[in-house]
Design a protein around this motif. Structure first.
Motif, PDB file in Angstrom:
ATOM      1  N   SER A 153      47.295  58.892 -27.240  1.00 21.64           N
ATOM      2  CA  SER A 153      47.838  58.439 -25.969  1.00 21.64           C
ATOM      3  C   SER A 153      47.882  56.916 -25.987  1.00 21.64           C
ATOM      4  O   SER A 153      47.317  56.288 -26.887  1.00 21.64           O
ATOM      5  CB  SER A 153      46.957  58.942 -24.822  1.00 21.64           C
ATOM      6  N   THR A 178      53.123  58.643 -23.698  1.00 19.73           N
ATOM      7  CA  THR A 178      52.798  57.549 -22.780  1.00 19.73           C
ATOM      8  C   THR A 178      53.140  56.177 -23.347  1.00 19.73           C
ATOM      9  O   THR A 178      53.119  55.192 -22.618  1.00 19.73           O
ATOM     10  CB  THR A 178      51.309  57.582 -22.393  1.00 19.73           C
ATOM     11  N   HIS A 179      53.443  56.097 -24.629  1.00 16.72           N
ATOM     12  CA  HIS A 179      53.893  54.826 -25.216  1.00 16.72           C
ATOM     13  C   HIS A 179      54.716  55.135 -26.459  1.00 16.72           C
ATOM     14  O   HIS A 179      54.300  55.906 -27.322  1.00 16.72           O
ATOM     15  CB  HIS A 179      52.708  53.941 -25.590  1.00 16.72           C
ATOM     16  N   ASN A 182      57.687  60.034 -28.098  1.00 20.00           N
ATOM     17  CA  ASN A 182      56.884  61.198 -27.723  1.00 20.00           C
ATOM     18  C   ASN A 182      56.818  62.141 -28.918  1.00 20.00           C
ATOM     19  O   ASN A 182      57.761  62.860 -29.226  1.00 20.00           O
ATOM     20  CB  ASN A 182      57.523  61.905 -26.523  1.00 20.00           C
TER      21      ASN A 182
END
Length: 298
Positions: A153, A178-179, A182
């Motif tokens: 994450s 989340t960064h 994906n």
């Protein structure tokens, strides 16, 4: 090119330091800490790709950790610890001013660095710690370094700022999106290659065994020479115990003295995975006992 012949297995002449003091500690992500350790002899000799073996206490087993960085003025080296098993948890719990029971290094062969062109450096999880000094060395040698990193994450990314200040390109993938991309870091490799196919002269991969295996399969398809930094079970770091034995190109190699870098397209990753699981029951039992003692205030 990437591995010494079997006859080269000898105990390294590495300084062993007792009572190395923790100078600085920084939390990088949940369960992962950076430790700056006083070790002037090791600081003067280490090179990217090498590692140390340490014991946090006199009663602890030995664990290998990658040498991430150093500071000549402070006579220190930087290590990154992910708290997974008993000994790594004990190590990560150390605070500045406390001392390690022992620290041996630098061990292993240094990374093979030369000017090649575009170099793809791929890491998953805490493997980013090993990636950083190698990627920096490739960049300083005049290469265009592209770092592809994966994390669980956004909050589990490590050394993001350090890498951004070092390499030509840095891209992330996170399992939960989340960064960055994906997906996992192998998905990131495919996405990057779809836009930049044919530009890579060399690849370096480090991380969990399934990830390295999948990454090596991709670069084999691409025709890109690839090195994997292996992470087998290590006990003494001198090649004497044989715990770090790996099979590369059908021949036995000892990662602690002939590695940790090997031609990724020649590594028997299935055997490596089996050997790394050999002591899983004992490791789980040791962790359970350790957690019970913590509950009793010990």
């Amino acid at each position: 090119v990437f591995a010494k012949p079997a006859s080269a297995v000898t105990a390294p002449k590495a300084p062993s330091v007792e009572g190395s003091t923790i100078l600085h500690k920084r939390i990088l992500a949940p369960g992962t800490v950076l430790l700056e350790v006083e070790a002037p002899l090791i600081q003067r000799r280490w090179k990217p790709g090498q590692f140390v073996i340490l014991r946090p206490t006199a009663a602890s087993e030995r664990i290998p950790l990658t040498l991430v960085d150093s500071n000549a003025e402070r006579g220190s080296v930087t290590l990154i610890v992910q708290a997974l098993g008993k000994t790594s948890r004990v190590t990560s719990a150390l605070e500045p001013g406390q001392k390690l029971a022992s620290l041996l290094g630098p061990l292993g062969q240094a990374a093979h660095i030369e000017r090649l062109g575009t170099v793809l450096c791929v890491a998953g999880g805490v493997g980013v710690a090993e990636l950083f000094p190698v990627a920096r060395a490739f960049q300083l040698a005049g290469n265009h370094v592209v770092a592809l990193c994966g994390a669980r994450s956004a909050g589990y990314r490590i050394l993001d700022e350090e890498l951004r200040a070092t390499v030509a390109e840095l891209h992330w993938a996170t399992d939960d999106g989340t960064h960055g991309l994906n997906g996992n870091v192998v998905d990131l490799m495919r996405a990057w290659w779809a836009v930049n196919a044919g530009e890579v002269a060399h690849a370096h991969v480090i991380g969990p065994i399934p990830m390295m295996r999948a990454a090596a399969e991709l670069t084999r398809e691409w025709g890109v020479p690839t090195v994997a930094s292996l992470n087998p079970v290590m006990v003494d770091g001198t090649g004497m115990c044989g715990g770090c034995r790996v099979t590369v190109g059908g021949q036995a190699r000892f990662a602690c003295v002939q590695g940790p870098e090997f031609d990724a397209h020649q590594v028997d990753f299935e055997e490596l995975a089996l050997r790394n699981r050999a002591y899983s029951e004992q490791e789980q039992a040791a962790l359970r006992d350790h957690e019970c003692l913590i509950g009793l205030g010990r």
